[in-house]
Design a protein around this motif. Structure first.
Motif, mmCIF file in Angstrom:
data_model
loop_
_atom_site.group_PDB
_atom_site.id
_atom_site.type_symbol
_atom_site.label_atom_id
_atom_site.label_comp_id
_atom_site.label_asym_id
_atom_site.label_seq_id
_atom_site.Cartn_x
_atom_site.Cartn_y
_atom_site.Cartn_z
ATOM 1 N N MET A 117 8.667 8.357 -12.476
ATOM 2 C CA MET A 117 7.695 7.798 -11.630
ATOM 3 C C MET A 117 7.082 8.405 -10.517
ATOM 4 O O MET A 117 7.850 9.311 -9.750
ATOM 5 C CB MET A 117 8.298 6.394 -11.320
ATOM 6 N N SER A 118 5.945 8.604 -10.063
ATOM 7 C CA SER A 118 5.250 9.278 -9.094
ATOM 8 C C SER A 118 5.954 9.078 -7.636
ATOM 9 O O SER A 118 6.486 7.797 -7.503
ATOM 10 C CB SER A 118 3.756 9.146 -8.854
ATOM 11 N N ARG A 119 5.894 9.943 -6.677
ATOM 12 C CA ARG A 119 6.613 10.019 -5.598
ATOM 13 C C ARG A 119 5.705 9.275 -4.629
ATOM 14 O O ARG A 119 5.841 8.887 -3.463
ATOM 15 C CB ARG A 119 6.951 11.099 -5.000
ATOM 16 N N VAL A 120 4.378 9.121 -5.105
ATOM 17 C CA VAL A 120 3.519 8.422 -3.927
ATOM 18 C C VAL A 120 3.239 6.951 -4.196
ATOM 19 O O VAL A 120 2.929 6.704 -5.522
ATOM 20 C CB VAL A 120 2.231 9.320 -3.692
ATOM 21 N N CYS A 121 3.351 6.177 -3.478
ATOM 22 C CA CYS A 121 3.043 4.759 -3.894
ATOM 23 C C CYS A 121 1.388 4.392 -3.796
ATOM 24 O O CYS A 121 0.757 4.621 -3.014
ATOM 25 C CB CYS A 121 3.700 3.873 -2.559
ATOM 26 N N THR A 122 1.025 4.045 -5.014
ATOM 27 C CA THR A 122 -0.362 3.888 -5.342
ATOM 28 C C THR A 122 -0.702 2.522 -5.921
ATOM 29 O O THR A 122 -1.120 2.330 -7.006
ATOM 30 C CB THR A 122 -0.950 4.987 -6.241
ATOM 31 N N VAL A 123 -0.331 1.659 -4.978
ATOM 32 C CA VAL A 123 -0.825 0.324 -5.560
ATOM 33 C C VAL A 123 -2.359 0.039 -5.720
ATOM 34 O O VAL A 123 -3.099 0.346 -4.768
ATOM 35 C CB VAL A 123 -0.108 -0.816 -4.719
ATOM 36 N N LEU A 124 -2.773 -0.390 -6.937
ATOM 37 C CA LEU A 124 -4.150 -0.571 -7.129
ATOM 38 C C LEU A 124 -4.931 -1.674 -6.690
ATOM 39 O O LEU A 124 -5.996 -2.004 -7.076
ATOM 40 C CB LEU A 124 -4.362 -0.241 -8.409
ATOM 41 N N ALA A 181 2.660 -4.134 -1.641
ATOM 42 C CA ALA A 181 3.321 -3.036 -2.431
ATOM 43 C C ALA A 181 4.320 -3.218 -3.263
ATOM 44 O O ALA A 181 4.673 -2.304 -3.916
ATOM 45 C CB ALA A 181 3.908 -2.325 -0.800
ATOM 46 N N LEU A 182 4.715 -4.450 -3.171
ATOM 47 C CA LEU A 182 5.839 -4.879 -4.428
ATOM 48 C C LEU A 182 5.305 -4.896 -5.525
ATOM 49 O O LEU A 182 5.987 -4.716 -6.558
ATOM 50 C CB LEU A 182 6.327 -6.300 -3.864
ATOM 51 N N ASN A 183 4.055 -4.706 -5.855
ATOM 52 C CA ASN A 183 3.386 -4.769 -7.201
ATOM 53 C C ASN A 183 3.596 -3.276 -7.739
ATOM 54 O O ASN A 183 3.598 -2.989 -8.925
ATOM 55 C CB ASN A 183 2.268 -4.837 -7.202
ATOM 56 N N SER A 184 3.909 -2.450 -7.061
ATOM 57 C CA SER A 184 4.171 -0.890 -7.443
ATOM 58 C C SER A 184 5.442 -0.739 -8.061
ATOM 59 O O SER A 184 6.572 -1.056 -7.633
ATOM 60 C CB SER A 184 4.136 0.129 -6.170
ATOM 61 N N ALA A 185 5.526 -0.260 -9.101
ATOM 62 C CA ALA A 185 6.799 -0.109 -10.064
ATOM 63 C C ALA A 185 7.605 0.805 -9.213
ATOM 64 O O ALA A 185 8.950 0.579 -9.316
ATOM 65 C CB ALA A 185 6.382 0.666 -11.416
ATOM 66 N N GLU A 186 7.156 1.870 -8.593
ATOM 67 C CA GLU A 186 8.028 2.763 -7.620
ATOM 68 C C GLU A 186 8.951 1.920 -6.597
ATOM 69 O O GLU A 186 10.232 2.156 -6.615
ATOM 70 C CB GLU A 186 7.281 3.907 -7.264
ATOM 71 N N VAL A 187 8.157 1.144 -5.961
ATOM 72 C CA VAL A 187 8.675 0.289 -4.953
ATOM 73 C C VAL A 187 9.685 -0.595 -5.522
ATOM 74 O O VAL A 187 10.660 -0.884 -4.979
ATOM 75 C CB VAL A 187 7.521 -0.257 -4.156
ATOM 76 N N ALA A 188 9.125 -1.427 -6.540
ATOM 77 C CA ALA A 188 10.408 -2.222 -7.030
ATOM 78 C C ALA A 188 11.583 -1.484 -7.465
ATOM 79 O O ALA A 188 12.444 -2.317 -7.276
ATOM 80 C CB ALA A 188 9.407 -2.944 -8.184
ATOM 81 N N LYS A 189 11.507 -0.431 -7.978
ATOM 82 C CA LYS A 189 12.595 0.205 -8.457
ATOM 83 C C LYS A 189 13.592 0.791 -7.376
ATOM 84 O O LYS A 189 14.810 0.596 -7.515
ATOM 85 C CB LYS A 189 12.197 1.613 -9.258
ATOM 86 N N GLU A 190 12.936 1.301 -6.313
ATOM 87 C CA GLU A 190 13.702 1.558 -4.908
ATOM 88 C C GLU A 190 14.495 0.378 -4.456
ATOM 89 O O GLU A 190 15.361 0.531 -3.980
ATOM 90 C CB GLU A 190 12.814 2.257 -4.084
ATOM 91 N N LEU A 191 13.754 -0.727 -4.482
ATOM 92 C CA LEU A 191 14.053 -2.080 -3.993
ATOM 93 C C LEU A 191 15.150 -2.752 -4.840
ATOM 94 O O LEU A 191 16.111 -3.700 -4.551
ATOM 95 C CB LEU A 191 13.179 -2.990 -3.595
ATOM 96 N N GLY A 192 15.070 -2.298 -6.282
ATOM 97 C CA GLY A 192 16.308 -2.797 -7.104
ATOM 98 C C GLY A 192 15.798 -4.289 -7.417
ATOM 99 O O GLY A 192 16.472 -5.249 -7.699
ATOM 100 N N ILE A 193 14.352 -4.393 -7.418
ATOM 101 C CA ILE A 193 13.847 -5.882 -7.768
ATOM 102 C C ILE A 193 14.172 -6.071 -9.395
ATOM 103 O O ILE A 193 14.051 -5.450 -10.226
ATOM 104 C CB ILE A 193 12.325 -6.031 -7.592
ATOM 105 N N THR A 194 14.791 -7.344 -9.460
ATOM 106 C CA THR A 194 15.381 -7.581 -10.869
ATOM 107 C C THR A 194 14.146 -8.159 -11.652
ATOM 108 O O THR A 194 13.010 -8.464 -11.073
ATOM 109 C CB THR A 194 16.240 -8.608 -10.895
ATOM 110 N N GLU A 195 14.377 -8.264 -12.925
ATOM 111 C CA GLU A 195 12.977 -8.947 -13.964
ATOM 112 C C GLU A 195 13.027 -10.167 -13.528
ATOM 113 O O GLU A 195 11.974 -10.949 -13.492
ATOM 114 C CB GLU A 195 13.723 -8.690 -15.318
#
Length: 268
Positions: free
Chosen positions: A1-8, A144-158
């Motif tokens: 996953m990219s290092r830059v948070c790019t929520v669209l 920003a929570l819609n970003s897969a990268e942010v969700a991964k870093e925060l450990g957001i569960t399914e």
């Protein structure tokens, strides 16, 4: 996953509301989708990387050089063309077809996000990417929570993702119903109704944000705050075309790679 948070900026609520303004005669000032970096549907949206990189304040903060500004300008132009193509013919579709098209674009958002992130990552240096990510999270807030990268870093569960999506979907359905009720209104009545919807959206947004924030654990909330980095005050009017800025660029109004002509014009 990219290092830059790019929520669209592709929350279904935003997509549906913007699509209505674009598709309904007299429903909004714009006659087509806004370009990337302008908060348009399917584009980087408010706080997206291309939008932020247009701001002179952000360019100085992450220490962009002229060559990088020129490359980012080219990227913005090509992305704008892609988005115009994606949304072309939207107003000619039926209500059901528009919903299907918007859902299709929403599902492809993550793919577009990843592609755009890679292109930006190829232009910026590591320390620039890190700071841009922090600024983007600050500006976007809970979006920003819609970003897969942010969700991964925060450990957001399914389970947490499902709860947040349920909250968004509830609001999406609410505004979709409001839009359907506008079909038989005159252009003047539609404009008035859109203004009312805008006020309702602002009220609803705060309620939605509170609900989504409550889905996170205390640890996740603390980590999310830390991901914002050093506080930077962004003049939001610059990203919305208000006083102090316009839709094209930074504090001086120029997009990356553009020079100001004497008297306020722009020169490529």
């Amino acid at each position: 996953m990219s290092r830059v948070c790019t929520v669209l900026g592709v929350l279904a609520l935003t997509l549906l509301f913007a699509a209505s303004a674009m598709a309904q005669p007299g429903g909004g000032r714009r006659q087509g989708p806004a370009g990337p970096g302008m908060g348009g549907p399917g584009g980087p949206g408010m706080g997206g990387p291309l939008q932020l990189l247009r701001l002179e304040q952000v360019q100085k903060e992450i220490e962009l050089v002229d060559d990088q500004k020129a490359k980012l300008r080219e990227l913005g132009e090509s992305t704008a063309r892609d988005m115009r193509e994606a949304f072309s013919g939207m107003r000619d579709l039926t209500e059901e077809q528009r919903r299907e098209r918007m859902e299709e674009l929403r599902k492809k958002a993550q793919e577009r996000e990843a592609e755009l992130a890679k292109k930006i990552e190829a232009i910026l240096l590591p320390h620039q990417l890190k700071r841009l990510k922090e600024i983007s999270i600050q500006v976007q807030g809970l979006r920003a929570l819609n970003s897969a990268e942010v969700a991964k870093e925060l450990g957001i569960t399914e389970d947490q993702k499902a709860k947040m999506e349920g909250i968004r979907r509830e609001v999406t359905d609410q505004f979709a119903k409001m839009r359907e009720e506008m079909q038989d209104l005159s252009p003047e009545q539609r404009r008035e109704r859109f203004r009312e919807m805008g006020e309702k959206m602002r009220e609803t947004q705060q309620q939605v944000e509170e609900k989504i924030l409550n889905v996170l654990t205390a640890e996740q909330k603390e980590k999310f705050e830390a991901m914002k980095g050093k506080k930077i005050d962004i003049d939001m009017r610059q990203m919305m075309g208000g006083p102090g800025g316009n839709r094209r660029g930074g504090e001086g109004g120029a997009a990356p790679g553009e020079r100001r002509r004497p008297g306020g014009g722009q020169q490529n």
